[in-house]
Scaffold this active site. Structure first.
Site, PDB file in Angstrom:
ATOM      1  CE  LYS A  39      38.657  32.990  26.379  1.00  0.00           C
ATOM      2  NZ  LYS A  39      39.203  34.131  27.213  1.00  0.00           N
ATOM      3  NE  ARG A  57      44.389  30.207  25.991  1.00  0.00           N
ATOM      4  CZ  ARG A  57      43.238  30.028  26.887  1.00  0.00           C
ATOM      5  NH1 ARG A  57      42.485  29.345  27.032  1.00  0.00           N
ATOM      6  NH2 ARG A  57      43.341  31.164  28.141  1.00  0.00           N
ATOM      7  NE  ARG A  84      38.135  35.276  36.547  1.00  0.00           N
ATOM      8  CZ  ARG A  84      38.792  34.887  35.438  1.00  0.00           C
ATOM      9  NH1 ARG A  84      38.034  34.503  34.459  1.00  0.00           N
ATOM     10  NH2 ARG A  84      40.124  34.910  35.221  1.00  0.00           N
ATOM     11  NE  ARG A 127      40.790  31.581  36.326  1.00  0.00           N
ATOM     12  CZ  ARG A 127      40.394  31.538  35.308  1.00  0.00           C
ATOM     13  NH1 ARG A 127      39.178  31.527  34.697  1.00  0.00           N
ATOM     14  NH2 ARG A 127      41.341  31.837  34.419  1.00  0.00           N
ATOM     15  NE  ARG A 178      44.909  34.411  32.613  1.00  0.00           N
ATOM     16  CZ  ARG A 178      43.927  34.598  33.529  1.00  0.00           C
ATOM     17  NH1 ARG A 178      44.445  35.319  34.797  1.00  0.00           N
ATOM     18  NH2 ARG A 178      42.889  34.901  33.202  1.00  0.00           N
TER      19      ARG A 178
HETATM   20  P1  AP5 Z   1      35.111  35.426  32.192  1.00  0.00           P
HETATM   21  O1  AP5 Z   1      33.760  35.025  31.565  1.00  0.00           O
HETATM   22  O2  AP5 Z   1      35.582  34.701  33.404  1.00  0.00           O
HETATM   23  O3  AP5 Z   1      36.148  35.831  30.954  1.00  0.00           O
HETATM   24  P2  AP5 Z   1      36.931  34.974  30.452  1.00  0.00           P
HETATM   25  O4  AP5 Z   1      37.282  35.421  28.999  1.00  0.00           O
HETATM   26  O5  AP5 Z   1      36.369  33.301  30.297  1.00  0.00           O
HETATM   27  O6  AP5 Z   1      38.329  34.728  31.086  1.00  0.00           O
HETATM   28  P3  AP5 Z   1      39.513  33.672  31.279  1.00  0.00           P
HETATM   29  O7  AP5 Z   1      40.207  34.415  32.366  1.00  0.00           O
HETATM   30  O8  AP5 Z   1      38.736  32.524  31.990  1.00  0.00           O
HETATM   31  O9  AP5 Z   1      40.059  33.401  30.131  1.00  0.00           O
HETATM   32  P4  AP5 Z   1      41.410  32.943  29.950  1.00  0.00           P
HETATM   33  O10 AP5 Z   1      41.302  32.642  28.708  1.00  0.00           O
HETATM   34  O11 AP5 Z   1      42.717  33.561  30.656  1.00  0.00           O
HETATM   35  O12 AP5 Z   1      41.628  31.442  30.900  1.00  0.00           O
HETATM   36  P5  AP5 Z   1      41.095  30.011  30.748  1.00  0.00           P
HETATM   37  O13 AP5 Z   1      40.363  29.432  31.826  1.00  0.00           O
HETATM   38  O14 AP5 Z   1      40.403  29.654  29.398  1.00  0.00           O
HETATM   39  O15 AP5 Z   1      34.706  37.024  32.803  1.00  0.00           O
HETATM   40  C1  AP5 Z   1      35.744  37.724  33.312  1.00  0.00           C
HETATM   41  C2  AP5 Z   1      35.213  38.576  34.440  1.00  0.00           C
HETATM   42  O16 AP5 Z   1      34.442  39.600  33.975  1.00  0.00           O
HETATM   43  C3  AP5 Z   1      34.401  37.853  35.487  1.00  0.00           C
HETATM   44  O17 AP5 Z   1      34.639  38.423  36.546  1.00  0.00           O
HETATM   45  C4  AP5 Z   1      32.947  38.295  34.735  1.00  0.00           C
HETATM   46  O18 AP5 Z   1      32.115  38.187  35.722  1.00  0.00           O
HETATM   47  C5  AP5 Z   1      33.122  39.467  34.155  1.00  0.00           C
HETATM   48  N1  AP5 Z   1      32.173  39.884  33.241  1.00  0.00           N
HETATM   49  C6  AP5 Z   1      31.831  38.948  32.109  1.00  0.00           C
HETATM   50  N2  AP5 Z   1      31.126  39.731  31.163  1.00  0.00           N
HETATM   51  C7  AP5 Z   1      31.153  40.990  31.723  1.00  0.00           C
HETATM   52  C8  AP5 Z   1      30.406  42.245  31.161  1.00  0.00           C
HETATM   53  N3  AP5 Z   1      29.610  41.951  29.842  1.00  0.00           N
HETATM   54  N4  AP5 Z   1      30.476  43.310  31.612  1.00  0.00           N
HETATM   55  C9  AP5 Z   1      31.194  43.473  32.949  1.00  0.00           C
HETATM   56  N5  AP5 Z   1      31.822  42.166  33.708  1.00  0.00           N
HETATM   57  C10 AP5 Z   1      31.795  41.235  32.686  1.00  0.00           C
HETATM   58  O19 AP5 Z   1      42.589  29.396  30.718  1.00  0.00           O
HETATM   59  C11 AP5 Z   1      43.283  29.590  31.820  1.00  0.00           C
HETATM   60  C12 AP5 Z   1      44.730  28.847  31.771  1.00  0.00           C
HETATM   61  O20 AP5 Z   1      44.701  27.421  31.338  1.00  0.00           O
HETATM   62  C13 AP5 Z   1      45.490  29.463  30.750  1.00  0.00           C
HETATM   63  O21 AP5 Z   1      46.171  30.865  31.048  1.00  0.00           O
HETATM   64  C14 AP5 Z   1      46.283  28.550  30.221  1.00  0.00           C
HETATM   65  O22 AP5 Z   1      47.694  28.347  31.079  1.00  0.00           O
HETATM   66  C15 AP5 Z   1      45.525  27.170  30.301  1.00  0.00           C
HETATM   67  N6  AP5 Z   1      44.666  26.760  29.015  1.00  0.00           N
HETATM   68  C16 AP5 Z   1      43.371  26.709  28.737  1.00  0.00           C
HETATM   69  N7  AP5 Z   1      43.134  26.482  27.528  1.00  0.00           N
HETATM   70  C17 AP5 Z   1      44.522  26.406  26.888  1.00  0.00           C
HETATM   71  C18 AP5 Z   1      44.707  26.083  25.586  1.00  0.00           C
HETATM   72  N8  AP5 Z   1      43.890  25.828  24.583  1.00  0.00           N
HETATM   73  N9  AP5 Z   1      46.123  25.845  25.247  1.00  0.00           N
HETATM   74  C19 AP5 Z   1      47.138  26.118  26.224  1.00  0.00           C
HETATM   75  N10 AP5 Z   1      46.723  26.490  27.383  1.00  0.00           N
HETATM   76  C20 AP5 Z   1      45.460  26.685  27.997  1.00  0.00           C
END
Ligand code: AP5
Length: 219
Positions: A9, A84, A123, A157, A168
């Site tokens: 994402k 979410r 990652r 991270r 998660r």
């Molecule tokens: P990446 O692009 O980083 O994936 P992502 O979907 O953004 O993964 P996240 O782990 O950031 O999502 P998340 O939803 O758990 O975390 P968030 O920061 O939102 O890609 C992942 C890896 O794959 C990278 O190494 C990349 O290079 C690689 N990759 C990408 N595309 C690829 C491809 N096509 N082929 C191969 N490799 C590829 O949230 C973190 C925390 O914040 C949550 O756990 C929660 O505690 C809190 N939080 C955030 N938003 C909310 C909310 N709305 N409500 C409640 N809590 C929240």
């Protein structure tokens, strides 16, 4: 952008926003910045994030309301990581309606769980611009430093530990996956396979988001 942890994402939201000329808003990044500044909200959020649990709806809704009112969001925004929960989705709908804005599309990105875990384990992030890299699929040019910030060494991270990844994914299944039905019923969901290279996935998302049409309309 809707989808499980690690699906890509963040990687794709940045590119889509740049192409569509709008702001990329990542709620995870907002929380990590608050944690780095050690604000009371940030410290509490850090505890939840490191354990792989979601932060409370009310906190997240308030943050998004404030952030989406920023000057860079006037031309529109790509939300990464919000909503979410169904409560967040309802609040987003009400927030947009009150502003006379509309949700154009929900891009649901998906791949199998084995691939998600592989991506999260591998990652590495730039400490300056937060761009995500991966030795398999999205490597940095020299393997260790950000392509755009050559002095910045890539690092994992804090919430990419085995236990937090498991938690998660569990939170996603219970609290976030129901949004697929929610937005399907609303006629807003476009489902996009997240397998393939970053570029291939980007081209599929770009088509589904109607980026080219949006850019034409704006010019
Ligand atoms: P990446 O692009 O980083 O994936 P992502 O979907 O953004 O993964 P996240 O782990 O950031 O999502 P998340 O939803 O758990 O975390 P968030 O920061 O939102 O890609 C992942 C890896 O794959 C990278 O190494 C990349 O290079 C690689 N990759 C990408 N595309 C690829 C491809 N096509 N082929 C191969 N490799 C590829 O949230 C973190 C925390 O914040 C949550 O756990 C929660 O505690 C809190 N939080 C955030 N938003 C909310 C909310 N709305 N409500 C409640 N809590 C929240």
């Amino acid at each position: 952008m809707l989808g499980p942890p690690g699906v890509g994402k963040g990687t794709q939201a940045r590119r889509l926003a740049a192409t569509c000329g709008c702001a990329a808003i990542s709620t995870g990044e907002i929380l990590r910045e608050a944690a780095a500044r050690a604000t009371p909200l940030g410290l509490e959020a850090r505890r939840q994030m490191d354990a792989g649990r979601l932060v409370e709806d009310e906190v997240m809704i308030g943050l998004v309301r404030e952030r989406t009112a920023g000057p860079d969001a006037r031309c529109g925004f790509v939300l990464d990581g919000f909503p979410r929960t169904v409560a967040q989705a309802e609040a987003l709908g009400a927030m947009l309606a009150a502003r006379g804005q509309e949700l154009d599309v929900v891009l649901y990105l998906w791949v199998g769980e084995e691939e998600l875990i592989r991506r999260l384990r591998g990652r590495r992030e730039c400490p300056v611009c937060k761009r995500a890299y991966n030795p398999e699929g999205a490597p940095a040019r020299d393997g260790r430093h950000c392509d755009d910030h050559p002095g910045a060494e890539l690092r994992p991270r804090a919430d990419d530990t085995e236990e937090a990844i498991r938690q998660r994914l569990a939170e996603y299944r219970v609290k976030t996956a129901p949004l697929v039905d929610y937005y399907t019923a609303a006629g807003r969901l476009r489902s996009v396979p997240g397998a393939g290279t970053v570029e291939e996935v980007f081209q599929s998302l770009r088509r589904e988001a109607g980026c080219d049409r949006r850019v034409e309309q704006a010019t």
